[in-house]
Scaffold this active site. Structure first.
Site, PDB file in Angstrom:
ATOM      1  CB  SER A   1       2.678  -7.292 -14.443  1.00  0.00           C
ATOM      2  OG  SER A   1       1.920  -8.077 -12.993  1.00  0.00           O
TER       3      SER A   1
ATOM      4  CG  ASP B   1       8.283  -5.925  -8.551  1.00  0.00           C
ATOM      5  OD1 ASP B   1       7.368  -5.602  -8.069  1.00  0.00           O
ATOM      6  OD2 ASP B   1       8.330  -6.142  -9.640  1.00  0.00           O
TER       7      ASP B   1
ATOM      8  CG  HIS C   1       4.648  -4.976 -10.280  1.00  0.00           C
ATOM      9  ND1 HIS C   1       5.291  -6.018 -10.520  1.00  0.00           N
ATOM     10  CD2 HIS C   1       3.799  -4.860 -10.739  1.00  0.00           C
ATOM     11  CE1 HIS C   1       4.331  -7.082 -11.196  1.00  0.00           C
ATOM     12  NE2 HIS C   1       3.497  -6.052 -11.662  1.00  0.00           N
TER      13      HIS C   1
END
Length: 745
Positions: free
Chosen positions: A584, A672, A704
């Site tokens: 991320s 995601d 995600h």
């Protein structure tokens, strides 16, 4: 002796060999996820015996699912400490269980289970009395009063009334069943009008609460009457509010709940504590819904004191950084007046860095009705704090202990149940009796389940002092930290080790010094692992969090680089074998680093990275994030200007793509909702066109986090193998030749 990276050459592509064996070994350490202390009984010699029920979780790699099991113990309590602990029987696997909760007296237990019946998931609530077996089973699906019950940590609740005759929970609102667009009747006869399509709304889009909550749209509060087996869906909640985290009022005549504003549309809630919400009191008859808190803040975790006279909850600002330092507020039930017990800490002056917990434990009050206990990051450790609500004082009970991370599972009858771990030690379960106020530091822990430290690994905290601060950033001068996990042979100076550098995601998150099997596995493979808590991380004060605003892509990147340079100076590390690993926002930082320091990093592996903030427009469940990190105010109707888009592009990793030489592995989940997987596709295509070694792994059913048991293992194993391969001498030589060739072209 630890494994060495060269061992990876024994494994053929697609065969993880010793890497897979080691991962399987280290991932089998279970972690405790639930604990409940039952009703005590007298034992021989005057000691009191307390039953302790616990639930544990570990990945079952063979079945590609999480294994849950229960363990039970008898705690012998002499009034001041737990003396011996006696395990009862052997662990028992838990199947099909969704929620569990003991009643206030500890004499009843409610369990929500599920099973498949004719291909349809059935949710069944079973009530169990101690020593009496199951006495009631209610099929909630068959009652058809609502949709699926919420079992998540954001909205979900499962609360007994004090009379133990009713159970409160949250479920999805009942939606009309889909009807066929055309009738299945026989075709019209000659002269009759054709059948028209039904003008219903079966294809109407329903907004949801985003990443990891995509099946949550319209939560409703529900009450199950145990005696009549009837379910009531409560009315009277304002239409613009989504309710959750509910509990019974002290007299059982009302429902206290947190309500989140969902108009004009829902923003992602997962890992976002900055959403407008408030505390409400609902009359179950639907006649009134009273506001109990501010309606311009973000509220969570209401918890009633044992004597049911006071209620504490967490409060923070709306918008801005998605996770921030929070206040601990207290409401007097008699006067309905609210006071601040613990305020937001901007910069620590007394060794206390603030509260950052996403949620308070369900049982967090001491028996004296004025002390509250909670676990929260304090710099790079997760500590146990005791808060005196009368004095407003905060004391850290676990400071200085060998364990780096302490998680409070609950406190009942002043008995604390905790899970503790370290980067080189799997979770242990401990209990302790809370001493009287003022004597908390005398608390003694008793092991229930003890894990052993890995014999050939060590960890330490590195403190990094920025030498240069970003211009105009007045709060950026404070130190930050990084956790270094390394093979123990480094003590003797016999080797220098390759280094894996991992900045955390968020960006407002933190690496606390807890057990992480993936990082431990890398260390056992012969790597040192540097986990960087750059400025902007949780646990260092609100000023540190805010220092990153308007400086994302600069300060976080430079902090990570500074931590790497310090580690190289202080530790026996190989400067020619450094890899990057991040997910991320951590992937965002990693991709910046390989563009800005292309000669330094020899391999990079990222998961769900942000690559181009400008192209996140309209694809993320948290569109406000792009404005927040730039220091721009957000409003729902805002349309980005060309200046906004230019600023977003300029702080994105993709602008450095032309300078990248580092082999890159990218892992994404096709579902995601937070960061579109097509961000990775954009970067992949650019690098591939430039003949940079790049590989994209696409997980069709993952979101995600890519946290499924099989997918999560596959991501780690592929990342480890990628780094090992590209840090090997043969690979480094080949890539140097390719880089030189590319430069000539």
């Amino acid at each position: 002796m630890a494994y060495r990276p060269e061992r990876a050459k024994e494994a053929l592509p697609g065969d993880f060999g010793p890497i897979g064996d080691l991962y399987q070994e280290l991932s089998q350490f279970p972690s405790v996820v639930y604990a409940s202390v039952g009703v005590g009984f007298a034992a021989f010699g005057g000691a009191e015996c307390l039953p302790l029920y616990t639930e544990w979780c570990q990945p079952d790699l063979g079945r590609h699912q999480k294994l849950q099991f229960s363990r039970q113990y008898i705690l012998h309590h002499d009034g001041t400490a737990v003396v011996p602990v006696t395990p009862v029987g052997v662990p028992v696997e838990i199947r099909d269980q969704l929620l569990i909760r003991m009643s206030p007296t500890g004499m009843r237990k409610a369990v929500l289970t599920h099973h498949l019946e004719m291909g349809q998931k059935q949710e069944v609530l079973e009530q169990v009395w101690s020593n009496s077996g199951r006495v009631r089973s209610i099929n909630l699906t068959a009652l058809d009063k609502h949709g699926r019950v919420y079992t998540d940590g954001q909205f979900g609740c499962f609360a007994w009334s004090s009379s133990e005759t009713q159970i409160l929970y949250v479920a999805e609102r009942r939606h009309p069943k889909r009807q066929p667009l055309f009738s299945q009747d026989s075709p019209p006869q000659e002269g009759e009008k054709p059948v028209e399509a039904r003008k219903d709304e079966q294809f109407l889009y329903y907004d949801n609460w985003g990443e990891a909550l995509s099946d949550k749209s319209f939560p409703v509060l529900c009450v199950l009457n145990i005696e009549t087996s009837k379910v009531s869906v409560l009315e009277g909640i304002p239409e613009h509010i989504s309710p959750g985290q509910a509990l019974w009022s002290p007299d059982d005549k009302g429902i206290v709940f947190v309500g989140w504003w969902h108009e004009p549309f829902r923003l992602g809630l997962n890992a976002c504590s900055n959403r407008r919400s408030a505390l409400f009191l609902l009359d179950p008859s639907g006649s009134s819904c009273e506001l109990l808190s501010s309606d311009s803040q973000a509220i969570s975790s209401p918890r009633l004191s044992p004597d049911r006279t006071h209620l504490v909850y967490l409060e923070g600002p709306v918008f801005g950084p998605h996770r921030q330092c929070l206040k601990l507020q207290m409401l007097s039930w008699q006067t309905k007046l609210t006071s601040t017990v613990v305020d937001i800490v901007r910069t620590a002056t007394t060794g206390f860095f603030g509260i950052y917990s996403g949620a308070l434990p369900l049982h967090c009050w001491a028996g004296d009705n004025h002390r509250v206990l909670l676990s929260t990051p304090q710099r790079s450790r997760k500590e146990l704090l005791v808060v005196d609500t009368k004095l407003g004082s905060v004391k850290c009970i676990t400071a200085g202990t060998p364990e780096g991370s302490w998680t409070l599972l609950g406190i009942q009858q002043d008995l604390l149940v905790m899970s503790c771990s370290s980067p080189n030690c799997p979770p242990s379960l401990v209990v302790g009796v809370l001493p009287p106020a003022g004597s908390e530091l005398e608390l003694q822990w008793t092991s229930v389940e003890k894990a052993s430290v890995l014999p050939d690994t060590e960890w330490k905290t590195l403190t990094v002092h920025p030498t240069v601060t970003v211009e105009g950033n007045h709060d950026a001068g404070q130190a930050f930290e990084a956790l270094l996990l390394s093979p123990q042979e480094s003590k003797r100076g016999e080797n220098i080790f390759p280094l894996v550098v991992s900045p955390h995601g968020g960006p407002h998150a933190v690496f606390d010094a807890c057990w992480c099997p993936k990082m431990a596995c890398l260390c056992q493979l012969g790597f040192a692992v540097l986990m960087v808590n750059y400025r902007g991380s949780l646990g260092f004060g609100q000023a540190s969090i805010e220092s990153l605003i308007s400086h994302v892509g600069v300060q976080d990147v430079e902090d990570t680089q500074l931590a790497v340079e310090l580690a190289l100076q202080m530790e026996p590390l190989d400067p020619d074998r450094i890899a990057l690993l991040g997910g991320s926002h951590g992937g965002f930082v990693c991709c910046h680093l390989i563009g800005r320091y292309p000669e330094m990093y020899k391999a990079c592996a990222v998961r769900s990275p942000v690559i181009n903030m400008a192209t996140l427009l309209g694809t993320s469940d948290i569109p406000d994030w792009r404005y927040a990190v730039l220091g721009l105010p957000y409003c729902f109707e805002r349309i980005p200007t060309k200046e906004d888009l230019a600023a977003m592009l300029l702080c994105s990793p993709i602008i450095h793509a032309a300078k990248v030489r580092t082999p890159l592995l990218i892992c994404v989940g096709a579902k995601d909702r937070r960061v579109s997987p097509y961000q990775a596709m954009e970067y992949y295509r650019v690098l591939r066109a430039r003949e940079i070694p790049v590989k994209l792994l696409w997980y069709p059913e993952e979101n995600h986090a890519i946290s499924g048991v099989e997918a999560g293992a596959a991501v780690f194993l592929n990342c480890a193998q990628w780094m090992i391969h590209h840090l090997s001498k043969e690979s480094a030589d080949a890539e140097s030749q390719q880089a030189a060739k590319t430069s000539e072209v």
